[in-house]
Design an enzyme around this catalytic site. Structure first.
Site, PDB file in Angstrom:
ATOM      1  N   ASP A  67     -11.254   2.982   3.702  1.00 13.45           N
ATOM      2  CA  ASP A  67     -11.633   1.572   3.557  1.00 13.45           C
ATOM      3  C   ASP A  67     -13.153   1.429   3.383  1.00 13.45           C
ATOM      4  O   ASP A  67     -13.635   0.362   3.013  1.00 13.45           O
ATOM      5  CB  ASP A  67     -11.257   0.785   4.831  1.00 13.45           C
ATOM      6  CG  ASP A  67      -9.908   0.088   4.713  1.00 13.45           C
ATOM      7  OD1 ASP A  67      -9.610  -0.432   3.629  1.00 13.45           O
ATOM      8  OD2 ASP A  67      -9.180   0.044   5.729  1.00 13.45           O
ATOM      9  N   GLN A  89      -4.829  -1.478   9.298  1.00 14.27           N
ATOM     10  CA  GLN A  89      -4.802  -2.818   8.697  1.00 14.27           C
ATOM     11  C   GLN A  89      -5.465  -3.824   9.637  1.00 14.27           C
ATOM     12  O   GLN A  89      -5.153  -3.875  10.826  1.00 14.27           O
ATOM     13  CB  GLN A  89      -3.344  -3.212   8.392  1.00 14.27           C
ATOM     14  CG  GLN A  89      -3.188  -4.515   7.635  1.00 14.27           C
ATOM     15  CD  GLN A  89      -3.757  -4.477   6.220  1.00 14.27           C
ATOM     16  OE1 GLN A  89      -3.812  -3.439   5.574  1.00 14.27           O
ATOM     17  NE2 GLN A  89      -4.199  -5.609   5.732  1.00 14.27           N
ATOM     18  N   LYS A 138       0.840  -1.201   0.000  1.00 10.14           N
ATOM     19  CA  LYS A 138       0.000   0.000   0.000  1.00 10.14           C
ATOM     20  C   LYS A 138       0.877   1.254   0.000  1.00 10.14           C
ATOM     21  O   LYS A 138       0.628   2.198  -0.737  1.00 10.14           O
ATOM     22  CB  LYS A 138      -0.937  -0.007   1.222  1.00 10.14           C
ATOM     23  CG  LYS A 138      -2.092  -0.996   1.064  1.00 10.14           C
ATOM     24  CD  LYS A 138      -2.925  -1.187   2.329  1.00 10.14           C
ATOM     25  CE  LYS A 138      -3.960  -2.290   2.076  1.00 10.14           C
ATOM     26  NZ  LYS A 138      -4.762  -2.648   3.242  1.00 10.14           N
TER      27      LYS A 138
HETATM   28  N1  GUN Z   1      -7.291  -6.684   5.828  1.00 10.87           N
HETATM   29  C1  GUN Z   1      -7.653  -7.428   4.761  1.00 10.87           C
HETATM   30  N2  GUN Z   1      -8.201  -6.640   3.813  1.00 10.87           N
HETATM   31  C2  GUN Z   1      -8.200  -5.394   4.294  1.00 10.87           C
HETATM   32  C3  GUN Z   1      -8.636  -4.138   3.758  1.00 10.87           C
HETATM   33  O1  GUN Z   1      -9.166  -4.024   2.651  1.00 10.87           O
HETATM   34  N3  GUN Z   1      -8.432  -3.065   4.567  1.00 10.87           N
HETATM   35  C4  GUN Z   1      -7.888  -3.164   5.806  1.00 10.87           C
HETATM   36  N4  GUN Z   1      -7.764  -2.061   6.520  1.00 10.87           N
HETATM   37  N5  GUN Z   1      -7.477  -4.303   6.320  1.00 10.87           N
HETATM   38  C5  GUN Z   1      -7.632  -5.405   5.565  1.00 10.87           C
END
Ligand code: GUN
Length: 279
Positions: A116, A93, A49
């Site tokens: 998100d 995350q 990311k």
């Molecule tokens: N863990 C797995 N997928 C995601 C996501 O799309 N966003 C976040 N913040 N954590 C995750």
């Protein structure tokens, strides 16, 4: 032989557009990425990311916190970032260590910075169709369908999996695109029969190679959102590619299908957050 849906290529094309858009903005979009603990898969996601942000011109700040970090400390950091002017998006995350209440953390991010789209305000907006941020993984799937001129309108769309992150919002986006949507899950009585009805089958259940060729209608579009690591270290999806591919008209490979799109959608949401703030 199915046409392979190339998530890497679509993602690269989308990122070029995002880069161009950012180059014309007066404000540099900023994203804060918070990781609590040392889960290796999460570390890889977070690294990807941050790299993606740098590639398109998004400023990013990362906070790698110890697994023992208390919920109060995490909430304090979120509060600080909620009020930080150069940060437009905040991503925590998931999953979080067990002693931290995920819902409390998600709810603490101001909806305007919730890139998100996990906050209840944003989830509600997705439900009504009046949304600012699209949930990243389902939005990535919709973007892939669009690139390949696959229109869900009037089609039987079956989503396997009902998670808050993928299954539920995926169903909603397909519904907004005028699909006839069925959500299947572990208690679904005859999963095979439901899957066999699908013109578009989106699978997100986290079970390696679960959907097999006998569960798929001839000519169906199959999107595999699963990423599972096999005993030999190789990645595989939730769809058994070898038996499903010969029946599908279009199919996403794993890796290189739905996966690369998720981060691209996160970048889009971050740009949107910066734009909305500038309005
Ligand atoms: N863990 C797995 N997928 C995601 C996501 O799309 N966003 C976040 N913040 N954590 C995750």
């Amino acid at each position: 032989m199915a046409i392979l849906i190339d998530g890497k290529a679509v993602s690269a094309a989308e990122r070029e557009l995002i880069k161009e858009q950012i180059s014309k903005m007066t404000v540099k979009p900023g994203l804060a990425v918070i990781l609590v603990g040392e889960d290796p898969a999460s570390q890889v996601y977070v690294r990807n990311k941050k790299k993606a942000c740098a590639d398109v011109g998004i400023y990013s700040e990362s906070y790698d916190l110890a697994a023992e970090t208390s919920q109060a400390e995490l909430l304090e950091l979120i509060d600080k970032l909620n009020n930080k002017d150069d940060i437009h998006g905040i991503l925590v995350q998931l999953p979080l260590p067990k002693h931290i209440d995920e819902t409390a953390v998600i709810n603490a991010i101001v909806p305007e910075k919730d890139v998100d789209a996990f906050h209840p305000v944003n989830v509600g907006k997705i439900m009504t169709g009046d949304y600012d941020f699209l949930p990243c993984t389902p939005a990535g799937v919709m973007c892939l369908l669009k690139h390949y001129n696959i229109d869900p309108s009037g089609k039987e769309c079956v989503v396997v999996g009902r998670s808050n992150i993928v299954g539920k919002p995926q169903a909603m986006l397909l519904l907004h695109a005028n699909g006839t949507v069925t959500i299947c899950h572990s208690r679904t009585k005859d999963l095979k029969a439901k899957c066999l009805e699908a013109d578009i089958l989106v699978v997100a259940i986290g079970k390696p190679d679960f959907i097999t060729g006998d569960m798929v209608k001839e000519g169906a579009v199959v999107v595999d959102v699963g990423i599972n690591r096999k005993a030999d270290g190789k990645l595989t999806g939730d769809v058994d590619f070898a038996t499903v591919e010969p029946k599908a008209s279009y199919i996403t490979p794993v890796p290189g299908g739905a996966g690369p799109m998720t981060i691209t959608m996160l970048l889009k949401n971050t740009v949107k957050a910066a734009e909305l703030k500038g309005e």
